[in-house]
Write an enzyme that holds these catalytic residues in place. Structure first.
Site, short mmCIF file in Angstrom:
data_model
loop_
_atom_site.label_atom_id
_atom_site.label_comp_id
_atom_site.label_asym_id
_atom_site.label_seq_id
_atom_site.Cartn_x
_atom_site.Cartn_y
_atom_site.Cartn_z
N LEU A 267 -43.34 -30.16 -21.54
CA LEU A 267 -42.58 -31.33 -21.11
C LEU A 267 -43.45 -32.59 -21.10
O LEU A 267 -44.51 -32.61 -20.49
CB LEU A 267 -42.02 -31.08 -19.70
CG LEU A 267 -41.09 -32.17 -19.16
CD1 LEU A 267 -39.81 -32.25 -19.97
CD2 LEU A 267 -40.79 -31.92 -17.69
N ASP A 268 -42.99 -33.65 -21.77
CA ASP A 268 -43.65 -34.96 -21.78
C ASP A 268 -45.04 -34.93 -22.41
O ASP A 268 -45.83 -35.86 -22.22
CB ASP A 268 -43.76 -35.55 -20.36
CG ASP A 268 -42.40 -35.75 -19.70
OD1 ASP A 268 -41.41 -35.87 -20.44
OD2 ASP A 268 -42.34 -35.79 -18.47
#
Lengths: 289, 289, 289, 289
Positions: free
Chosen positions: A232-233
């Site tokens: 994530l990210d």
């Protein structure tokens, strides 16, 4: 810079760096009647690094049809230099799908730019986990599909999305889509899902970055477009920008200003993706913008 | 905006917000002959929030001497509103100390701006843990002191610095000072040590942020000026800025471009500190720039 | 991006655009043992336009000495495509002269960057129509010459400057030099005099642009680096930048902020000139930055 | 910063500068139960200059109704200081008219921001000299009027527009309206017509600024929002911004990037106008943003 001509083709190459690549590629193209109109290259290290190249060429004078040209390039050039490569044609517009939740600003920006033709893309479908934006999308004459998402139905929802996407789209844009996609789903679209994150990554990963920015008291806010990976990210960053704020900005003001940043940053990233200007290099990008 | 007039005084106020503050303060000043030439205010929340105000006023028409004016303000206004406040005079230039290691760019920028007079500051002393920059500093006619720092001698070194600083300086600037100051030392200079960090905080805390930025593949680099607290890189942010980079920038290029950012960001932060434009609010700053 | 290696050579080319140029140039270099490490090209129009190219290549594997390589290139490639071209070597640093009046900020910026080595240039001489900056220059170990300029002695002064410059310098930087050079002088240095103008050209040509900006009430100020031609402030623009101002900025504040802009813009322009990144195209520039 | 509360009122003042103004105004408001939540002031010169002030205050505690408060302010404060002033109420949203020709980008930006509520404005009518954008406007539920404009019918067309506007709108936005309004028409809307000009004024006044920018070879393009006066492109500037371009940008690319600038700059100018943040000072503006 205007590259939308129907006769434009683009060649992207990645390979180990060594002398003679540019000469071999450009000579191949010249001999087959291609007129090179843009050429960018990058090497991480001339001795033992990776080499990246993007060429645009005009196709009217080609002496071979597309498939034959590709086969000749594979045999005459690509094999010798151990290249990953592909050729795309501006005339064959890539098909974009957009995933969105309730915020409409990033979606609308893409709809406008698609509608003016400046994105050079076909807009295949908009998928949302909410019904709210159906009318907005359909009055542009664009297909809208709602897919219900809950904690329990994630697998089912992603299967439904994949069924819609697999034959309809070449890449996917998360225009403030508020669900986290599973690694399994992401793996089906390597370097083909673009997300807009509402912070200057790697600052403020995770939820509610504008609240985090407010609490930290930063003097600039940011937005980041990146390819989605299983982490994530953490995916390769395509584009970022920042805007100045002050102590007068409450969280709601940061969000409002941030919307402008997100729209601009995402639009640039999508355009570069569509024009084959981005090559992924590990967890980074080479962007020939 | 030019506020360097010898007759300018500045009043900074923090207090609980409630109606009547501006009226009380400005009426007090008017009655005592002060001519208000700048006024900024900020409230975190008109109901139950904190109130911040900065005024500049001209002193020639005052009916009281400085001390008497301060005493009158304390009794007539500040007590009633439970204010933290202070008055400074542009004519009494604050005394700045600079701590530096081997990088000279941030130091030189401050020396040059001090030398032109645009910083409005006296430069009391430059302290370094290396001898390298002595000549550079002394030819500006500025005192230079070397203080040896090792892992074993930190306490001694800080005691030596404190001995130099305590009677000589009003605030301290870390112009790329590469040692981490102890909480004990920092506690002696609350909101009076300004550091320049070579990243867009909170991205890339800790060591070697340009290498971190290179490895993450960001498309902008940043610099952050902040007050130093006991928590490394966590103090209240005063100013930040960013500059665009690309895949072509190696770490050495990021450092070179970053130097320009650091110089600009630090110079702005120091100037605002000197002009009493910054009020610390918990772990944030209100900057009336 | 770091191109200062002693083994780096640069080839700049301008010619009528037509197919086969890139192939011919890169194949020539490859066959003679050059390793191409950067390549940029630009065409104003693939049909009948002008073509511009810049290559960096590494020289250790060359099979010919410099002169022989140049002669071979002229005969084998340049003649066929009707090219203007030249090759420069990073190891032979160009010699810069700086002309300055009384403002020291642009000069100091160049001195610093020269001193760190980041400009890749030799600083041959600083010439001024005032004596003020002699000490500042000489303590860097740089030659300083004063040349008296009055309305009556312009021709004589320029002859004196030319006598100093002709054997000492490859190009000239006007670092806020407040005299207007005659067309005759300028003609001796085509595309080799860089000026920093303190506005966003073409806004505010002529005298005192900060006062003009103040009076017009602009919300941004600018700076422009350009090559000097016989037409005042009309030469090819190399680089520009802007900074935000407000109604609070008086002329003196605009000047102060403007100095920062001028320093940054001029430093970038000089660096690009030194690295052979600029090709003049009529009254414009192609900058391969 | 969020000032949209229904209970917010704004007081704008211009008068000759002299001591005691702030005290008089804030004491008046305090005594009548207003809670001041923002205050900005500016003086062109404390001795004999013009003074400008903007206050926001909350109205629930007022001891007088609107008209009575205004009358009291006129008598107790404004007369004494020779003030031009007015009070507006966020709850009474100003009515905006938009004039547009065929380019839709600036109009769409305003429609979208109006639709989200972030502009704090009522959108009364869109008037165009072309029928093209009728559907686009009407599907937002906004009134659209076409007014035919030719060289011969300018007077008639303006009379028709004035008939529509006079009872419907408080101010007018030219969102890329391609007709030049007559001085007579403009005089009816002093400081109430906002235009977006597609250059960094005063560079490139007049027709086709992107072509002018292309021909001059600038490295930044700009956009300027200004109030319209009888002198074309000469009115008081409200806001400006710039974006970086290169030799690769043809006129069509400049236009495309310029659209993004125009949208952002115009949106900021309109918002500031709506929130009563702008005071015209001769041919300049004071913007309390």
């Amino acid at each position: 810079m205007t590259t939308a001509a129907e006769t434009t083709a683009r060649l992207l190459i990645t390979c180990p760096d060594r002398p003679g690549i540019v000469s071999a590629v450009t000579t191949f193209l010249f001999r087959h009647g291609a007129n090179i109109t843009e050429l960018d290259q990058h090497s991480t290290d001339p001795s033992g690094g990776r080499f990246f190249m993007r060429l645009e060429f005009q196709t009217p004078g080609l002496d071979l049809a597309d498939k034959a040209l590709e086969q000749a390039f594979a045999e005459d050039v690509a094999r010798r230099f151990d290249m990953e490569w592909h050729i795309s044609h501006a005339a064959r517009r890539p098909r974009m799908a957009v995933l969105v939740s309730r915020h409409d600003h990033a979606l609308l920006e893409l709809l406008w730019r698609w509608n003016t033709g400046e994105l050079g893309v076909d807009l295949a479908v908009v998928i949302s986990n909410h019904p709210d934006l159906r009318d907005e999308v359909e009055r542009f004459g664009v297909r809208f599909e709602q897919v219900r998402f809950t904690a329990d139905t994630q697998a089912e929802a992603e299967a439904g999305m994949q069924a819609i996407l697999q034959d309809a789209a070449d890449f996917v844009v998360l225009a403030r889509f508020m669900r986290i996609l599973s690694p399994g789903f992401v793996a089906q679209w390597p370097a083909r899902i673009i997300n807009i994150h509402h912070s200057f990554l790697p600052a403020f990963v995770g939820a509610d970055p504008y609240r985090q920015a407010y609490e930290r008291g930063v003097k600039l806010i940011g937005a980041t477009a990146h390819y989605v990976t299983a982490d994530l990210d953490q995916g390769p960053i395509i584009e970022q920008d920042t805007a100045r704020v002050s102590h007068r900005f409450e969280t709601v003001d940061l969000k409002q200003l941030g919307r402008d940043l997100e729209r601009q940053v995402l639009a640039r990233a999508v355009r570069w993706h569509v024009e084959d200007r981005i090559i992924v290099d590990g967890n980074k990008t080479v962007v020939f913008a």
